[in-house]
Design a protein around this motif. Structure first.
Motif, PDB file in Angstrom:
ATOM      1  N   ILE A   1      79.270   0.181  48.131  1.00 12.23           N
ATOM      2  CA  ILE A   1      80.069  -1.045  48.098  1.00 12.23           C
ATOM      3  C   ILE A   1      79.127  -2.246  48.230  1.00 12.23           C
ATOM      4  CG2 ILE A   1      81.920  -2.349  49.214  1.00 12.23           C
ATOM      5  CD1 ILE A   1      82.933   0.318  48.200  1.00 12.23           C
TER       6      ILE A   1
ATOM      7  N   ALA B   1      81.432  -4.853  52.825  1.00 11.55           N
ATOM      8  CA  ALA B   1      80.779  -4.934  51.519  1.00 11.55           C
ATOM      9  C   ALA B   1      79.321  -5.318  51.748  1.00 11.55           C
ATOM     10  CB  ALA B   1      81.473  -5.950  50.633  1.00 11.55           C
TER      11      ALA B   1
ATOM     12  N   THR C   1      83.727  -7.988  56.823  1.00 17.63           N
ATOM     13  CA  THR C   1      83.739  -7.183  55.610  1.00 17.63           C
ATOM     14  C   THR C   1      82.566  -6.206  55.657  1.00 17.63           C
ATOM     15  OG1 THR C   1      83.673  -7.154  53.200  1.00 17.63           O
ATOM     16  CG2 THR C   1      82.418  -8.885  54.273  1.00 17.63           C
TER      17      THR C   1
ATOM     18  N   GLU D   1      85.944  -5.856  50.532  1.00 12.98           N
ATOM     19  CA  GLU D   1      85.846  -6.937  49.547  1.00 12.98           C
ATOM     20  C   GLU D   1      84.897  -8.005  50.083  1.00 12.98           C
ATOM     21  OE1 GLU D   1      87.157  -6.859  46.501  1.00 12.98           O
ATOM     22  OE2 GLU D   1      87.944  -4.874  47.006  1.00 12.98           O
ATOM     23  N   PRO D   2      83.925  -8.428  49.291  1.00 13.06           N
ATOM     24  CA  PRO D   2      82.999  -9.473  49.748  1.00 13.06           C
ATOM     25  C   PRO D   2      83.751 -10.725  50.198  1.00 13.06           C
ATOM     26  CG  PRO D   2      82.234  -8.517  47.688  1.00 13.06           C
ATOM     27  CD  PRO D   2      83.625  -7.978  47.931  1.00 13.06           C
TER      28      PRO D   2
ATOM     29  N   GLU E   1      85.833 -11.130  52.599  1.00 11.75           N
ATOM     30  CA  GLU E   1      87.136 -10.912  53.229  1.00 11.75           C
ATOM     31  C   GLU E   1      86.966 -10.332  54.623  1.00 11.75           C
ATOM     32  OE1 GLU E   1      90.124  -8.846  51.003  1.00 11.75           O
ATOM     33  OE2 GLU E   1      89.785 -10.070  49.221  1.00 11.75           O
TER      34      GLU E   1
ATOM     35  N   SER F   1      87.510  -4.935  55.734  1.00  5.16           N
ATOM     36  CA  SER F   1      87.706  -4.938  54.292  1.00  5.16           C
ATOM     37  C   SER F   1      86.406  -4.475  53.635  1.00  5.16           C
ATOM     38  CB  SER F   1      88.035  -6.357  53.824  1.00  5.16           C
ATOM     39  OG  SER F   1      87.986  -6.452  52.414  1.00  5.16           O
TER      40      SER F   1
ATOM     41  N   GLN G   1      85.802   7.169  51.303  1.00  5.09           N
ATOM     42  CA  GLN G   1      86.833   6.169  51.043  1.00  5.09           C
ATOM     43  C   GLN G   1      88.123   6.533  51.771  1.00  5.09           C
ATOM     44  OE1 GLN G   1      87.792   5.448  46.925  1.00  5.09           O
ATOM     45  NE2 GLN G   1      89.181   3.786  47.433  1.00  5.09           N
TER      46      GLN G   1
END
Length: 129
Positions: free
Chosen positions: A128, A61, A59, A50-51, A53, A48, A36
């Motif tokens: 993630i 994710a 992304t 985030e799904p 994004e 990102s 991370q």
């Protein structure tokens, strides 16, 4: 007497197992945390986790297990779309080590030269979804 010797032997074996396995068990959570930190330092400017994004890059994710160049809503390079790759751990490791070497024509400009950093990053991304 035999029972007492067996008790001491069992205790000694348990002690050896704990001393041997404890560092491994304690080190396992560190890989995602290290990953991370590496993501935040080296990847977050373009990606990102985030799904949905997408940014300069898609992304990440759910990237582990996904077909390369297949995420709806992101404009991948023709080279990556046509690569036929599936992002497994080894495939991600190879790509992160040299994106242009693995997929000539990809738009991914950054490489992660250090194998331990790639492994930590992949461990983080694997968690993630």
């Amino acid at each position: 007497m035999k029972s007492l010797a067996m008790h001491y032997l069992a205790a000694a074996l348990l002690g050896v197992a704990i001393v041997t396995l404890l560092p491994v068990a304690m080190a396992a959570p560190a890989a995602p945390a290290k990953g991370q930190a590496i993501f935040e330092q080296r990847c977050a400017a373009c990606h990102s986790v985030e799904p949905g994004e997408n940014d300069v890059g898609p992304t990440l994710a759910g990237v582990v297990g996904r077909k390369a160049g297949s995420l709806a809503g992101f404009d991948y390079s023709p080279a990556l779309k046509a690569s036929g790759k599936v992002w497994t751990g080894p495939q991600l490791d190879q790509f992160l080590a040299g994106p242009q070497k693995m997929v000539p024509g990809t738009r991914m400009p950054m490489a992660v030269a250090e194998a331990d950093q790639r492994q930590a990053l992949i461990a983080y991304l694997a968690g993630i979804h």
